[in-house]
Write an enzyme that holds these catalytic residues in place. Structure first.
Site, PDB file in Angstrom:
ATOM      1  N   ARG A  25      -4.209  -4.520  -0.484  1.00 58.94           N
ATOM      2  CA  ARG A  25      -3.233  -4.571   0.972  1.00 58.94           C
ATOM      3  C   ARG A  25      -2.299  -3.110   0.637  1.00 58.94           C
ATOM      4  O   ARG A  25      -1.288  -3.241   0.629  1.00 58.94           O
ATOM      5  CB  ARG A  25      -1.832  -5.371   1.159  1.00 58.94           C
ATOM      6  N   ARG A  29       2.154  -2.136   4.994  1.00 60.32           N
ATOM      7  CA  ARG A  29       3.804  -1.829   5.358  1.00 60.32           C
ATOM      8  C   ARG A  29       4.714  -1.775   3.954  1.00 60.32           C
ATOM      9  O   ARG A  29       5.338  -0.384   4.345  1.00 60.32           O
ATOM     10  CB  ARG A  29       4.208  -2.905   5.788  1.00 60.32           C
ATOM     11  N   ARG A  38       1.866   3.716  12.667  1.00 57.90           N
ATOM     12  CA  ARG A  38       1.265   2.342  13.273  1.00 57.90           C
ATOM     13  C   ARG A  38       2.758   3.072  14.357  1.00 57.90           C
ATOM     14  O   ARG A  38       2.073   1.799  15.165  1.00 57.90           O
ATOM     15  CB  ARG A  38       1.771   1.601  12.575  1.00 57.90           C
ATOM     16  N   ASP A  74      -9.415  -5.366   9.171  1.00 62.75           N
ATOM     17  CA  ASP A  74      -8.784  -6.957   8.753  1.00 62.75           C
ATOM     18  C   ASP A  74      -9.892  -7.702   9.002  1.00 62.75           C
ATOM     19  O   ASP A  74     -11.250  -7.100   9.902  1.00 62.75           O
ATOM     20  CB  ASP A  74      -8.304  -6.779   9.628  1.00 62.75           C
ATOM     21  N   TYR A 149      -9.045 -19.764  10.257  1.00 59.78           N
ATOM     22  CA  TYR A 149      -7.987 -18.954  11.738  1.00 59.78           C
ATOM     23  C   TYR A 149      -8.948 -19.250  13.058  1.00 59.78           C
ATOM     24  O   TYR A 149      -8.290 -19.895  13.747  1.00 59.78           O
ATOM     25  CB  TYR A 149      -8.300 -17.564  11.696  1.00 59.78           C
TER      26      TYR A 149
HETATM   27  O1  CP3 Z   1      -5.262  -2.088   1.900  1.00 58.50           O
HETATM   28  C1  CP3 Z   1      -5.757  -2.855   1.983  1.00 58.50           C
HETATM   29  O2  CP3 Z   1      -5.695  -3.632   1.508  1.00 58.50           O
HETATM   30  C2  CP3 Z   1      -7.232  -3.320   3.555  1.00 58.50           C
HETATM   31  C3  CP3 Z   1      -6.883  -3.591   4.118  1.00 58.50           C
HETATM   32  C4  CP3 Z   1      -6.785  -5.374   4.844  1.00 58.50           C
HETATM   33  C5  CP3 Z   1      -5.648  -5.577   6.096  1.00 58.50           C
HETATM   34  N1  CP3 Z   1      -6.525  -7.114   5.954  1.00 58.50           N
HETATM   35  C6  CP3 Z   1      -4.539  -5.069   6.714  1.00 58.50           C
HETATM   36  C7  CP3 Z   1      -3.822  -5.482   7.602  1.00 58.50           C
HETATM   37  C8  CP3 Z   1      -7.537  -6.291   4.467  1.00 58.50           C
HETATM   38  C9  CP3 Z   1      -8.207  -5.996   3.443  1.00 58.50           C
HETATM   39  C10 CP3 Z   1      -7.210  -7.477   4.932  1.00 58.50           C
HETATM   40  C11 CP3 Z   1      -7.470  -8.595   4.999  1.00 58.50           C
HETATM   41  C12 CP3 Z   1      -7.225  -9.849   5.434  1.00 58.50           C
HETATM   42  N2  CP3 Z   1      -6.498 -10.281   7.130  1.00 58.50           N
HETATM   43  C13 CP3 Z   1      -6.552 -11.607   5.068  1.00 58.50           C
HETATM   44  C14 CP3 Z   1      -7.667 -11.441   3.198  1.00 58.50           C
HETATM   45  C15 CP3 Z   1      -7.190 -10.684   2.590  1.00 58.50           C
HETATM   46  C16 CP3 Z   1      -5.244 -11.254   1.818  1.00 58.50           C
HETATM   47  O3  CP3 Z   1      -4.470 -10.509   1.786  1.00 58.50           O
HETATM   48  O4  CP3 Z   1      -6.154 -12.704   1.550  1.00 58.50           O
HETATM   49  C17 CP3 Z   1      -6.212 -11.962   4.923  1.00 58.50           C
HETATM   50  C18 CP3 Z   1      -6.176 -13.514   5.205  1.00 58.50           C
HETATM   51  C19 CP3 Z   1      -5.988 -11.114   6.660  1.00 58.50           C
HETATM   52  C20 CP3 Z   1      -5.315 -11.656   8.000  1.00 58.50           C
HETATM   53  C21 CP3 Z   1      -3.922 -11.220   8.289  1.00 58.50           C
HETATM   54  N3  CP3 Z   1      -4.151 -10.342   8.714  1.00 58.50           N
HETATM   55  C22 CP3 Z   1      -3.069 -11.381   7.600  1.00 58.50           C
HETATM   56  C23 CP3 Z   1      -2.708 -12.728   6.457  1.00 58.50           C
HETATM   57  C24 CP3 Z   1      -1.920 -10.329   7.605  1.00 58.50           C
HETATM   58  C25 CP3 Z   1      -0.118 -10.633   8.227  1.00 58.50           C
HETATM   59  C26 CP3 Z   1       0.758 -11.002   8.971  1.00 58.50           C
HETATM   60  C27 CP3 Z   1       2.040 -10.344   8.846  1.00 58.50           C
HETATM   61  O5  CP3 Z   1       2.233  -9.246   9.477  1.00 58.50           O
HETATM   62  O6  CP3 Z   1       2.512 -10.335   7.790  1.00 58.50           O
HETATM   63  C28 CP3 Z   1      -2.433  -9.556   8.994  1.00 58.50           C
HETATM   64  C29 CP3 Z   1      -2.457  -8.361   9.443  1.00 58.50           C
HETATM   65  C30 CP3 Z   1      -2.347  -7.721   8.541  1.00 58.50           C
HETATM   66  N4  CP3 Z   1      -3.911  -7.290   8.561  1.00 58.50           N
HETATM   67  C31 CP3 Z   1      -1.300  -6.125   8.441  1.00 58.50           C
HETATM   68  C32 CP3 Z   1      -1.773  -5.148   7.577  1.00 58.50           C
HETATM   69  C33 CP3 Z   1      -1.934  -3.836   7.092  1.00 58.50           C
HETATM   70  C34 CP3 Z   1      -0.210  -6.130   8.461  1.00 58.50           C
HETATM   71  C35 CP3 Z   1      -0.396  -5.802   9.970  1.00 58.50           C
HETATM   72  C36 CP3 Z   1       1.137  -4.829  10.231  1.00 58.50           C
HETATM   73  O7  CP3 Z   1       0.991  -3.697   9.823  1.00 58.50           O
HETATM   74  O8  CP3 Z   1       1.485  -4.871  11.180  1.00 58.50           O
END
Ligand code: CP3
Length: 348
Positions: A25, A29, A38, A74, A149
């Site tokens: 990640r 943010r 974004r 994602d 999910y």
């Molecule tokens: O920088 C990186 O690591 C690359 C981007 C990345 C994202 N999601 C972007 C993202 C990666 C590798 C993921 C994988 C992902 N997504 C996982 C596995 C990694 C982990 O954290 O265990 C999982 C479980 C998800 C599902 C998911 N998507 C979650 C739990 C969330 C967070 C919700 C939140 O808003 O807190 C997301 C959304 C997400 N994926 C964001 C990002 C940058 C946040 C969205 C935003 O910026 O509004």
């Protein structure tokens, strides 16, 4: 296309004293330039726009000088691209409109055609071009974490519907996972074919499972994903809360096992075995601690990782959105400056 980078060398257990570092990640943010870009674009839209994907993937590399980029996307993106009705809700995560509970619900999950993710190929081509010698890591969700999910309908603390399906209707569970194997494998292969130098399979929530259930109903599917890939790039297999599962996860066949912050890397490496590198594992919560305290913990991770046959420095899970990005830059500097000496001493 893969580069002879420090990351790839570490993954292949051909590492010297240099220690590659990146952060799960790292794009997101915690970066003001990400929040700016974004504005007015939803998460899912951002993940389907090559220009946006390119910029967001490169932002942390330019800012922190990390040793790898991770593709901005994602785990649910391939499901979305295939037509599953889902959204990524800010502050919550993926939410699925029609959760999968019965055999009839499976009709939503067809197979992924690489043409449905043409925007992935297009963005990776331009990202790899700008990255030059810095490797790009591709990724996908593992069948269990994706299924969680789809079955729960959204994020879940106890994964109880998922576990109930697994135990109560193993045929339905395995059929769902077989479809997810095709989707994960295809999504990873598309990224490899477009130029990714390594891939990570995220089974983030596998740690919720007992070892017996993991071995019986999850490991075979994850093994299939990892075993299907062609192109010879190294693979990383990661989950959270997996101390008890590390030997089983290692059997799935990746080159590297990602470890969360709960298990010191030397202990984890003994559980994983001598034929795999490790990735991790600074506790992300410590990013908020005073610098000298944090720096000492970073050195501890480096020392423990030096005992493994290969080490890629990372956090034990993702960067929290409230992290001061300056702290991440300092960690990269510390790792690059001090790791060679610390590793040499630890290995002497
Ligand atoms: O920088 C990186 O690591 C690359 C981007 C990345 C994202 N999601 C972007 C993202 C990666 C590798 C993921 C994988 C992902 N997504 C996982 C596995 C990694 C982990 O954290 O265990 C999982 C479980 C998800 C599902 C998911 N998507 C979650 C739990 C969330 C967070 C919700 C939140 O808003 O807190 C997301 C959304 C997400 N994926 C964001 C990002 C940058 C946040 C969205 C935003 O910026 O509004």
């Amino acid at each position: 296309m893969s580069h002879a980078s420090d990351l790839v060398a570490a993954a292949r257990r051909e590492q010297g004293v240099r220690l590659p570092v990146w952060f799960m990640r790292q794009a997101g943010r915690s970066l003001p330039e990400y929040r700016e870009l974004r504005k007015g674009t939803s998460m899912l839209q951002s993940c389907m726009e090559p220009g946006m994907i390119h910029e967001i993937t490169l932002q942390p590399v330019r800012r922190h000088q990390v040793d790898a980029a991770i593709f901005f996307s994602d785990i649910v993106l391939p499901l979305k691209a295939m037509g599953v009705d889902l959204d990524i809700v800010p502050g919550t995560g993926p939410v699925v409109a029609n959760p999968i509970r019965t055999r009839a619900d499976l009709d939503q999950i067809g197979s992924l055609d690489p043409a449905q993710v043409g925007f992935v190929t297009e963005s990776i081509t331009s990202i790899v071009d700008e990255l030059g010698a810095t490797p790009l890591i591709g990724f996908a969700g593992a069948p269990f974490t994706l299924a969680s999910y789809l079955v729960e309908g959204g994020p879940s603390k106890d994964h109880s519907r998922t576990k109930s399906m697994m135990a109560g209707d193993p045929e339905l569970w395995d059929e769902l996972c077989r479809r997810l194997v095709q989707i994960s494998s295809t999504f990873l292969q598309v990224q490899i074919d477009a130029g990714a130098s390594a891939v990570q399979l995220f089974d983030s929530w596998a740690g919720a499972l007992a070892e017996r259930d993991y071995r019986e109903r999850v490991l075979p599917h994850s093994s299939q994903v990892l075993g299907s890939l062609t192109g010879g790039v190294p693979t990383i297999h990661f989950g959270v809360g997996t101390a008890e599962l590390l030997p089983a996860m290692a059997e799935a066949g990746s080159d590297v096992v990602g470890v969360d912050w709960r298990t010191p890397l030397d202990v984890a490496s003994r559980r994983i075995g001598p034929d795999k590198a490790v990735q991790g594992n600074l506790d992300p919560a410590l990013l908020l601690a005073p610098w000298e305290v944090l720096a000492e913990r970073v050195r501890e991770v480096i020392r423990a990782g030096a005992k493994a046959p290969g080490h890629i420095f990372n956090l034990g899970h993702g960067v929290p959105p409230t992290t001061d990005p300056g702290v991440l830059t300092r960690i990269v500097e510390l790792v690059h400056e001090e790791a060679p000496t610390i590793r040499q001493e630890a290995q002497a």
